[in-house]
Design a protein around this motif. Structure first.
Motif, PDB file in Angstrom:
ATOM      1  N   ALA A 168       0.836  -1.209   0.000  1.00 35.42           N
ATOM      2  CA  ALA A 168       0.000   0.000   0.000  1.00 35.42           C
ATOM      3  C   ALA A 168       0.871   1.260   0.000  1.00 35.42           C
ATOM      4  O   ALA A 168       0.558   2.252  -0.667  1.00 35.42           O
ATOM      5  CB  ALA A 168      -0.945  -0.015   1.197  1.00 35.42           C
ATOM      6  N   CYS A 169       1.978   1.218   0.744  1.00 34.16           N
ATOM      7  CA  CYS A 169       2.875   2.389   0.804  1.00 34.16           C
ATOM      8  C   CYS A 169       3.516   2.639  -0.554  1.00 34.16           C
ATOM      9  O   CYS A 169       3.569   3.781  -1.031  1.00 34.16           O
ATOM     10  CB  CYS A 169       3.972   2.169   1.850  1.00 34.16           C
ATOM     11  N   GLU A 170       4.010   1.575  -1.181  1.00 33.91           N
ATOM     12  CA  GLU A 170       4.663   1.760  -2.472  1.00 33.91           C
ATOM     13  C   GLU A 170       3.667   2.265  -3.511  1.00 33.91           C
ATOM     14  O   GLU A 170       4.017   3.077  -4.373  1.00 33.91           O
ATOM     15  CB  GLU A 170       5.336   0.450  -2.899  1.00 33.91           C
ATOM     16  N   GLY A 171       2.416   1.842  -3.360  1.00 36.61           N
ATOM     17  CA  GLY A 171       1.380   2.326  -4.266  1.00 36.61           C
ATOM     18  C   GLY A 171       1.050   3.796  -4.066  1.00 36.61           C
ATOM     19  O   GLY A 171       0.483   4.430  -4.948  1.00 36.61           O
ATOM     20  N   ALA A 172       1.378   4.335  -2.904  1.00 39.79           N
ATOM     21  CA  ALA A 172       1.061   5.732  -2.596  1.00 39.79           C
ATOM     22  C   ALA A 172       2.154   6.694  -3.063  1.00 39.79           C
ATOM     23  O   ALA A 172       1.965   7.904  -3.050  1.00 39.79           O
ATOM     24  CB  ALA A 172       0.826   5.901  -1.089  1.00 39.79           C
ATOM     25  N   LEU A 173       3.314   6.160  -3.457  1.00 38.86           N
ATOM     26  CA  LEU A 173       4.409   7.023  -3.911  1.00 38.86           C
ATOM     27  C   LEU A 173       4.075   7.601  -5.290  1.00 38.86           C
ATOM     28  O   LEU A 173       3.305   6.977  -6.033  1.00 38.86           O
ATOM     29  CB  LEU A 173       5.713   6.227  -3.996  1.00 38.86           C
ATOM     30  N   PRO A 174       4.596   8.755  -5.708  1.00 40.79           N
ATOM     31  CA  PRO A 174       5.523   9.577  -4.951  1.00 40.79           C
ATOM     32  C   PRO A 174       4.821  10.484  -3.931  1.00 40.79           C
ATOM     33  O   PRO A 174       3.702  10.913  -4.163  1.00 40.79           O
ATOM     34  CB  PRO A 174       6.181  10.430  -6.034  1.00 40.79           C
ATOM     35  N   VAL A 175       5.509  10.741  -2.826  1.00 40.10           N
ATOM     36  CA  VAL A 175       5.034  11.707  -1.824  1.00 40.10           C
ATOM     37  C   VAL A 175       6.222  12.588  -1.429  1.00 40.10           C
ATOM     38  O   VAL A 175       7.374  12.238  -1.689  1.00 40.10           O
ATOM     39  CB  VAL A 175       4.483  11.011  -0.557  1.00 40.10           C
TER      40      VAL A 175
END
Lengths: 241, 241
Positions: free
Chosen positions: B90-97
């Motif tokens: 889920a975190c990798e899917g939220a990149l870029p931030v």
């Protein structure tokens, strides 16, 4: 009046007054270190519903609850514990009782050694977690000698061969009844509102239809009342006697 | 009017508008079998408070939350996961931030093999539970190459030698800041309302006084705004510039 109707309702349903009941509910948490623990997916809904229903039917109920997010049921003496060992101690302290219902999902195992400090990753392979067996609360209550409750009821949470596994468990534990249910992920039992029960006693097997956990509690309370020869209504006089 | 006052309040405090933030929160649950899992005592309160505060300050926030009993914070895109592997995905899917804040208490380990059926007691000694290492979400985000957030912040939950352990963790993970806190049983941090933070960055160590998790979130948001050179009020014009 509403008051009279309520009184009639409660007195009619108080088939278990004068009986003492012990109910366990919820999961146990077994500490690995100050931060980590082993848990299981029990929500405590079924055990809490049973405790509430027995109290509503007039029993004096002690509920020993593992960590749950449910409120304490009204009219029930609720004791809060974390681990299986704490749960056993609270149960033994609640004896003698007439009825014991072990609905908690007690962890079979705990870590052999609870670390005083948080276990650190140190770059090496993680250590295997050494487990040891927890006390078996259902077996202990079923073999508690002079203090043995007259009726000891266990639950069996199974994911396959439900009736067979449950019948074997009844023999092994020495309890009177086993209520078996399907907790496979597909069943939605753990954490969900419904339950489908197979009751195993010395007469054989009874399949209950899928229903709400509250309905299961009501059916169980009625069957307990029957086992204790309590009439359906206290104010009823049998026609022939 | 109340509306105007509220608008002024919010516009004055929206120091992070235009920035994208990723926050992780809560524990992870690592399945042992369909019924049992390894968990930890994180309540998610600190991570959720940070996500809510960053959103209030105008950031576009994705919160990746493990199993908690908290409501989703208002104005935050919340994704629910169970395990560390799901959280990483889920975190990798939220990149870029622009900003990543890893406040979740991710289980370092999981069972090497998840059993498809409930593991039975078979009368023998319990088996040692073989563990393997989970992906390290903080280290992965800190080393995510071209997609690396400009500011990566980790938490260190320690029970002893807090500042030393946290400084070592910052080096090891490659993140920019570490917020270290004391999660020993005596501290009451896990599940409790308060937190005492030691912030470690490349300049050294900052001790924050014990305060509510909401106040920690506010202080962290202010420090992030400072790091991104955001003025204290968006409507303020510096006197000399």
């Amino acid at each position: 009046t509403i008051v009279a109707a309520a009184e009639a309702y409660f007195s009619a349903s108080r088939r278990l007054s004068g009986l003492r009941a012990l109910v366990t509910s919820g999961p146990t948490h077994e500490a690995i270190d100050p931060v980590r623990y082993i848990a299981n997916r029990s929500s405590g809904r079924q055990g809490h519903a049973i405790a509430a229903e027995l109290a509503r039917q007039g029993a004096e109920v002690t509920l020993v609850s593992g960590p749950v997010t449910l409120p304490d049921p009204p009219g029930v003496n609720t004791l809060h514990v974390n681990s299986a060992r704490e749960m056993l101690q609270a149960c033994e302290g609640a004896l003698p009782v007439d009825i014991a219902i072990c609905a908690a999902a007690v962890s079979d195992w705990r870590a052999s050694e609870e670390a005083g400090q948080k276990i650190k990753k140190d770059g090496k392979e993680p250590p295997a977690l050494k487990l040891c067996e927890n006390p078996d609360i259902l077996a202990r209550l079923s073999a508690s000698g002079a203090k043995r409750p007259r009726l000891v009821i266990g639950f069996a949470a199974e994911t396959s061969d439900i009736a067979e596994q449950a019948a074997a468990k009844r023999q092994r534990k020495g309890c009177d009844w086993i209520l078996a249910n399907d907790v496979s992920a597909e069943s939605g039992t753990f954490g969900g509102p419904d339950n489908r029960i197979i009751l195993i006693d010395d007469q054989g097997q009874e399949d209950w239809p899928r229903s709400s956990k509250d309905a299961v509690a009501q059916r169980l309370a009625a069957r307990i009342a029957q086992a204790f020869d309590r009439p359906h209504r206290q104010d009823e006089t049998p026609a022939d006697d």
